[in-house]
Design a protein around this motif. Structure first.
Motif, PDB file in Angstrom:
ATOM      1  N   GLY A 122       0.707  -1.313   0.062  1.00  0.00           N
ATOM      2  CA  GLY A 122      -0.008   0.107   0.023  1.00  0.00           C
ATOM      3  C   GLY A 122       0.780   1.219   0.063  1.00  0.00           C
ATOM      4  O   GLY A 122       0.560   2.478  -0.816  1.00  0.00           O
ATOM      5  N   ALA A 123       1.816   1.111   0.763  1.00  0.00           N
ATOM      6  CA  ALA A 123       2.876   2.461   0.685  1.00  0.00           C
ATOM      7  C   ALA A 123       3.407   2.774  -0.424  1.00  0.00           C
ATOM      8  O   ALA A 123       3.662   3.769  -0.964  1.00  0.00           O
ATOM      9  CB  ALA A 123       3.841   2.388   2.079  1.00  0.00           C
ATOM     10  N   LEU A 124       3.885   1.551  -1.045  1.00  0.00           N
ATOM     11  CA  LEU A 124       4.665   1.478  -2.311  1.00  0.00           C
ATOM     12  C   LEU A 124       3.652   2.065  -3.364  1.00  0.00           C
ATOM     13  O   LEU A 124       4.023   2.909  -4.385  1.00  0.00           O
ATOM     14  CB  LEU A 124       5.192   0.231  -2.726  1.00  0.00           C
ATOM     15  N   MET A 125       2.470   1.736  -3.205  1.00  0.00           N
ATOM     16  CA  MET A 125       1.436   2.112  -4.405  1.00  0.00           C
ATOM     17  C   MET A 125       1.302   3.853  -4.273  1.00  0.00           C
ATOM     18  O   MET A 125       1.287   4.473  -5.314  1.00  0.00           O
ATOM     19  CB  MET A 125       0.021   1.563  -3.935  1.00  0.00           C
ATOM     20  N   GLN A 126       1.310   4.289  -3.116  1.00  0.00           N
ATOM     21  CA  GLN A 126       1.076   5.739  -3.013  1.00  0.00           C
ATOM     22  C   GLN A 126       2.430   6.405  -3.260  1.00  0.00           C
ATOM     23  O   GLN A 126       2.338   7.344  -4.123  1.00  0.00           O
ATOM     24  CB  GLN A 126       1.049   5.960  -1.458  1.00  0.00           C
ATOM     25  N   ASP A 127       3.558   5.645  -3.162  1.00  0.00           N
ATOM     26  CA  ASP A 127       4.818   6.418  -3.537  1.00  0.00           C
ATOM     27  C   ASP A 127       4.760   6.362  -5.218  1.00  0.00           C
ATOM     28  O   ASP A 127       5.426   7.316  -5.739  1.00  0.00           O
ATOM     29  CB  ASP A 127       5.915   5.454  -3.155  1.00  0.00           C
ATOM     30  N   GLN A 128       4.060   5.491  -5.777  1.00  0.00           N
ATOM     31  CA  GLN A 128       4.207   5.477  -7.329  1.00  0.00           C
ATOM     32  C   GLN A 128       3.170   6.364  -7.972  1.00  0.00           C
ATOM     33  O   GLN A 128       3.063   6.388  -8.939  1.00  0.00           O
ATOM     34  CB  GLN A 128       3.872   4.081  -7.851  1.00  0.00           C
ATOM     35  N   GLY A 129       2.080   6.872  -7.030  1.00  0.00           N
ATOM     36  CA  GLY A 129       1.199   7.986  -7.526  1.00  0.00           C
ATOM     37  C   GLY A 129      -0.422   7.449  -7.489  1.00  0.00           C
ATOM     38  O   GLY A 129      -1.110   7.903  -7.791  1.00  0.00           O
ATOM     39  N   PHE A 130      -0.386   6.071  -7.009  1.00  0.00           N
ATOM     40  CA  PHE A 130      -1.806   5.626  -7.229  1.00  0.00           C
ATOM     41  C   PHE A 130      -2.528   6.455  -5.953  1.00  0.00           C
ATOM     42  O   PHE A 130      -2.162   6.808  -5.017  1.00  0.00           O
ATOM     43  CB  PHE A 130      -1.859   4.081  -7.069  1.00  0.00           C
ATOM     44  N   TRP A 131      -4.052   6.501  -6.352  1.00  0.00           N
ATOM     45  CA  TRP A 131      -4.900   7.205  -5.479  1.00  0.00           C
ATOM     46  C   TRP A 131      -5.550   6.071  -4.614  1.00  0.00           C
ATOM     47  O   TRP A 131      -6.495   5.420  -5.502  1.00  0.00           O
ATOM     48  CB  TRP A 131      -5.632   8.166  -5.592  1.00  0.00           C
ATOM     49  N   ILE A 132      -5.762   5.783  -3.485  1.00  0.00           N
ATOM     50  CA  ILE A 132      -6.323   4.883  -2.571  1.00  0.00           C
ATOM     51  C   ILE A 132      -7.789   5.176  -2.420  1.00  0.00           C
ATOM     52  O   ILE A 132      -8.212   6.233  -1.943  1.00  0.00           O
ATOM     53  CB  ILE A 132      -5.616   4.188  -1.347  1.00  0.00           C
ATOM     54  N   LEU A 133      -8.747   4.181  -3.202  1.00  0.00           N
ATOM     55  CA  LEU A 133     -10.062   4.487  -2.999  1.00  0.00           C
ATOM     56  C   LEU A 133     -10.826   4.013  -2.054  1.00  0.00           C
ATOM     57  O   LEU A 133     -11.458   4.606  -1.313  1.00  0.00           O
ATOM     58  CB  LEU A 133     -10.829   4.299  -4.353  1.00  0.00           C
ATOM     59  N   GLU A 157      -8.256 -11.028   4.897  1.00  0.00           N
ATOM     60  CA  GLU A 157      -7.289 -10.389   4.052  1.00  0.00           C
ATOM     61  C   GLU A 157      -7.775  -8.984   3.531  1.00  0.00           C
ATOM     62  O   GLU A 157      -8.969  -8.738   3.895  1.00  0.00           O
ATOM     63  CB  GLU A 157      -6.983 -11.382   2.849  1.00  0.00           C
ATOM     64  N   THR A 158      -6.894  -8.293   3.105  1.00  0.00           N
ATOM     65  CA  THR A 158      -7.200  -6.880   2.692  1.00  0.00           C
ATOM     66  C   THR A 158      -7.193  -6.586   1.287  1.00  0.00           C
ATOM     67  O   THR A 158      -5.764  -7.303   0.737  1.00  0.00           O
ATOM     68  CB  THR A 158      -6.524  -5.903   3.600  1.00  0.00           C
ATOM     69  N   LEU A 159      -7.862  -6.101   0.557  1.00  0.00           N
ATOM     70  CA  LEU A 159      -7.675  -5.592  -0.602  1.00  0.00           C
ATOM     71  C   LEU A 159      -7.753  -4.113  -0.715  1.00  0.00           C
ATOM     72  O   LEU A 159      -8.413  -3.454  -0.055  1.00  0.00           O
ATOM     73  CB  LEU A 159      -8.957  -5.942  -1.544  1.00  0.00           C
ATOM     74  N   ILE A 160      -6.764  -3.496  -1.484  1.00  0.00           N
ATOM     75  CA  ILE A 160      -6.851  -2.152  -1.695  1.00  0.00           C
ATOM     76  C   ILE A 160      -7.181  -1.860  -3.303  1.00  0.00           C
ATOM     77  O   ILE A 160      -6.634  -2.472  -4.151  1.00  0.00           O
ATOM     78  CB  ILE A 160      -5.167  -1.661  -1.775  1.00  0.00           C
ATOM     79  N   TRP A 161      -7.885  -1.063  -3.551  1.00  0.00           N
ATOM     80  CA  TRP A 161      -8.442  -0.557  -4.634  1.00  0.00           C
ATOM     81  C   TRP A 161      -8.169   1.076  -4.899  1.00  0.00           C
ATOM     82  O   TRP A 161      -8.157   1.646  -4.195  1.00  0.00           O
ATOM     83  CB  TRP A 161     -10.090  -0.666  -4.823  1.00  0.00           C
ATOM     84  N   ALA A 162      -7.375   1.116  -6.069  1.00  0.00           N
ATOM     85  CA  ALA A 162      -6.803   2.341  -6.401  1.00  0.00           C
ATOM     86  C   ALA A 162      -6.922   2.957  -7.818  1.00  0.00           C
ATOM     87  O   ALA A 162      -7.027   2.169  -8.610  1.00  0.00           O
ATOM     88  CB  ALA A 162      -5.261   2.509  -5.949  1.00  0.00           C
ATOM     89  N   SER A 163      -6.972   4.410  -7.761  1.00  0.00           N
ATOM     90  CA  SER A 163      -7.321   4.895  -9.234  1.00  0.00           C
ATOM     91  C   SER A 163      -5.719   5.361  -9.752  1.00  0.00           C
ATOM     92  O   SER A 163      -5.011   5.680  -8.882  1.00  0.00           O
ATOM     93  CB  SER A 163      -8.229   5.974  -9.224  1.00  0.00           C
ATOM     94  N   GLN A 164      -5.498   5.850 -10.788  1.00  0.00           N
ATOM     95  CA  GLN A 164      -4.359   6.683 -11.469  1.00  0.00           C
ATOM     96  C   GLN A 164      -4.055   7.559 -10.576  1.00  0.00           C
ATOM     97  O   GLN A 164      -2.728   8.322 -10.529  1.00  0.00           O
ATOM     98  CB  GLN A 164      -4.328   6.533 -12.725  1.00  0.00           C
ATOM     99  N   GLY A 165      -4.901   8.523 -10.001  1.00  0.00           N
ATOM    100  CA  GLY A 165      -4.477   9.761  -9.264  1.00  0.00           C
ATOM    101  C   GLY A 165      -6.068  10.182  -8.555  1.00  0.00           C
ATOM    102  O   GLY A 165      -6.887   9.640  -8.827  1.00  0.00           O
ATOM    103  N   GLU A 166      -5.817  11.212  -7.780  1.00  0.00           N
ATOM    104  CA  GLU A 166      -6.807  11.751  -6.944  1.00  0.00           C
ATOM    105  C   GLU A 166      -7.831  12.236  -7.699  1.00  0.00           C
ATOM    106  O   GLU A 166      -9.039  12.064  -7.580  1.00  0.00           O
ATOM    107  CB  GLU A 166      -6.244  12.953  -5.995  1.00  0.00           C
TER     108      GLU A 166
END
Length: 379
Positions: A122-133, A157-166
Motif C-alpha cells: 500500500g505504501a509503495l502504491m502511494q509512492d508510485q502515485g496511485f490514489w487509494i479509493l 485479508e485486505t484488498l486495496i482499490w486504487a485509481s491512477q490519481g486523486e
C-alpha cells in the motif's frame, strides 16, 4: 486460449531486463514467464483493470501441525521466498511501475494481501502515485483456526482499490453493487467463504494452489469496476480465477504466470468456464430490500447461476437471473421482491418465498438455498 512461450525467470535479485516480446495486446491469453518482463512488453494505457495477488512474503518459520498431528498445507513455495524486506520492496516497485504505465488513465488497480505484505504494498502504491479509493476487508466465513493458540485467528485479508490519481476518473458500478446487496450500499467489509469443496482445485489429492481465491471474490470485484468487453490483467494468475470469472462475465482477460503446474490447471479451468448470455450479463439500476443474506450473494457464490430460471409456485410467471442478482421477465426487470410484486400487481412481495428454482431434482423456494448457504458458511 493461446499461450506465449516461457519468458525469462525471476532471478534472486528480482532485476529483470527488457525482453523482445509481442507489443500487441494478447487478449484472452495466458502468458507464461516473468510478470515484470511481460508487463513491460504490453502497450501503455491499454488495460482497464489490474487484479494483483502478489507473493505475500510470509517468512514462515518451520512446519505447522494440526492438533491431531496432520501437517498444515501452508505457503512454503519458492515463489513466495524473498531474501529480505528490501528485496520484496524492490520487486513490488518494479511491477507496480509497470502496472501504472499500462493502465488506462481511468483504469484501476486492485491488490490483495495479508498483514505480512499489504501495508508495504500500500505504501509503495502511494509512492508510485496511485490514489487509494478503498481498502476492503475480506472476512472469511470459514477461516483456518490458529492451531497453536498463540494469536487471534487470522480471519481476513485486505484488498486495496486504487485509481491512477486523486482526480482520475474510474469505473464504479454503484447501482449493480447496491442491487447485489439487496438495496443496501455495498460496504467495505465482505463476508465470503474461502475456497472449499468442488471449487478447491486439486491435483493428486493435494491443493493445486495454496492461496486459490474464491470466484465469488473476483465476481464482485469485476462486476463493480469493469464493464462488458473491458480488459482485465492478472500478473500473478495462479490457477486462473480471474480469467475464469472474466470469461463468465464477458470481460477480456490477460494472465501472467511463470509456474508450469499452475498454467496447466488454469488452462483447463478457463476452457471449462462457460460465458453468460447477454441478458444474464446485463445489470439493473433499481432498488431492492434487505433480507439476512443478499440474493446477490447466492449468485456470486454460484449457488444460483446467472441465467437460471425462477418460477412462482403456481408456474404463472418465470424470470431469468442476471449477473448482479436482478431478474428479468420480458422487458421488465427488478429485484426478487420488486419484480414479484409487479407481476402480481401487489404493493409488496417476499421474493424469497415467491420465487422457486429446481435444485437437486426438486422445485423449492429460493429461500431454501439461502438456508443452505447459511449452514455452509456458519462459523
Amino acid at each position: 486460449m493461446g499461450v506465449i512461450e516461457r519468458v525469462g525467470t525471476r532471478p534472486t535479485s528480482r532485476k529483470v531486463a527488457r525482453q523482445d516480446l509481442p507489443v500487441t495486446l494478447p487478449l484472452d491469453t495466458l502468458l507464461q514467464g516473468d510478470c515484470i518482463a511481460i508487463m513491460r512488453s504490453l502497450p501503455a494505457a491499454s488495460i482497464d483493470m489490474i487484479f494483483a495477488d502478489p507473493p505475500y512474503n510470509l517468512q514462515l518459520g518451520g512446519d505447522l501441525f494440526r492438533p491431531e498431528g496432520g501437517r498444515v498445507d501452508a505457503v512454503d513455495n519458492d515463489w513466495d521466498q524473498f531474501d529480505s524486506y528490501g528485496a520484496y520492496d524492490a520487486f513490488c516497485r518494479e511491477w507496480l511501475a509497470e502496472a501504472r504505465r499500462i493502465l488506462k488513465p481511468d483504469g484501476t488497480l486492485w491488490v490483495i494481501g495479508s498483514y505480512h505484505n499489504i501495508f508495504r504494498v500500500g505504501a509503495l502504491m502511494q509512492d508510485q502515485g496511485f490514489w487509494i479509493l478503498n481498502d476492503i476487508v475480506w472476512r472469511k466465513a470459514n477461516p483456518m483456526p490458529n492451531f497453536k493458540g498463540t494469536r487471534f485467528t487470522n480471519a481476513h485479508e485486505t484488498l486495496i482499490w486504487a485509481s491512477q490519481g486523486e482526480k482520475a476518473k474510474y469505473t464504479f458500478n454503484y447501482r449493480a453493487m447496491k442491487t447485489l446487496n439487496d438495496e443496501l450500499q455495498m460496504r467495505s467489509d465482505w463476508v465470503l467463504p474461502i475456497c472449499a469443496g468442488q471449487e478447491r482445485l486439486k491435483r493428486g489429492g493435494t491443493k493445486a494452489h495454496p492461496t486459490q481465491k474464491p470466484e465469488a471474490l473476483l465476481y464482485r470485484v469485476l462486476l463493480a469496476c469493469t464493464n462488458k468487453g473491458d480488459v482485465v490483467l492478472d500478473p500473478f494468475f495462479g490457477t486462473g480465477t480471474t480469467g475464469a470469472v472474466a470469461r463468465r462475465l464477458g470481460r477480456r482477460w490477460i494472465g501472467i504466470e511463470r509456474e508450469d503446474d499452475y498454467c496447466e490447471v488454469a488452462r483447463e479451468r478457463i476452457a471449462a468456464a462457460l460465458p453468460l448470455d447477454e441478458s444474464a450479463i446485463a445489470t439493473m439500476q433499481s432498488p431492492r430490500s434487505q433480507p439476512r443474506v443478499a440474493f446477490g450473494t447466492l449468485v456470486e457464490t454460484g449457488m444460483i447461476k446467472p441465467g437460471a430460471v425462477l418460477r412462482d409456485a403456481k408456474n404463472r410467471w418465470q424470470a431469468s437471473v442476471r449477473a448482479d442478482g436482478s431478474l428479468s421477465h420480458g422487458d421488465q426487470t427488478g429485484t426478487i421482491h420488486k419484480l414479484g410484486a409487479t407481476l402480481q400487481g401487489a404493493p409488496s412481495c417476499n421474493g424469497w418465498t415467491f420465487w422457486h428454482i429446481e435444485h437437486e431434482g426438486t422445485v423449492k423456494p429460493i429461500d431454501a438455498l439461502r438456508q443452505l448457504y447459511l449452514l455452509a458458511t456458519e462459523p
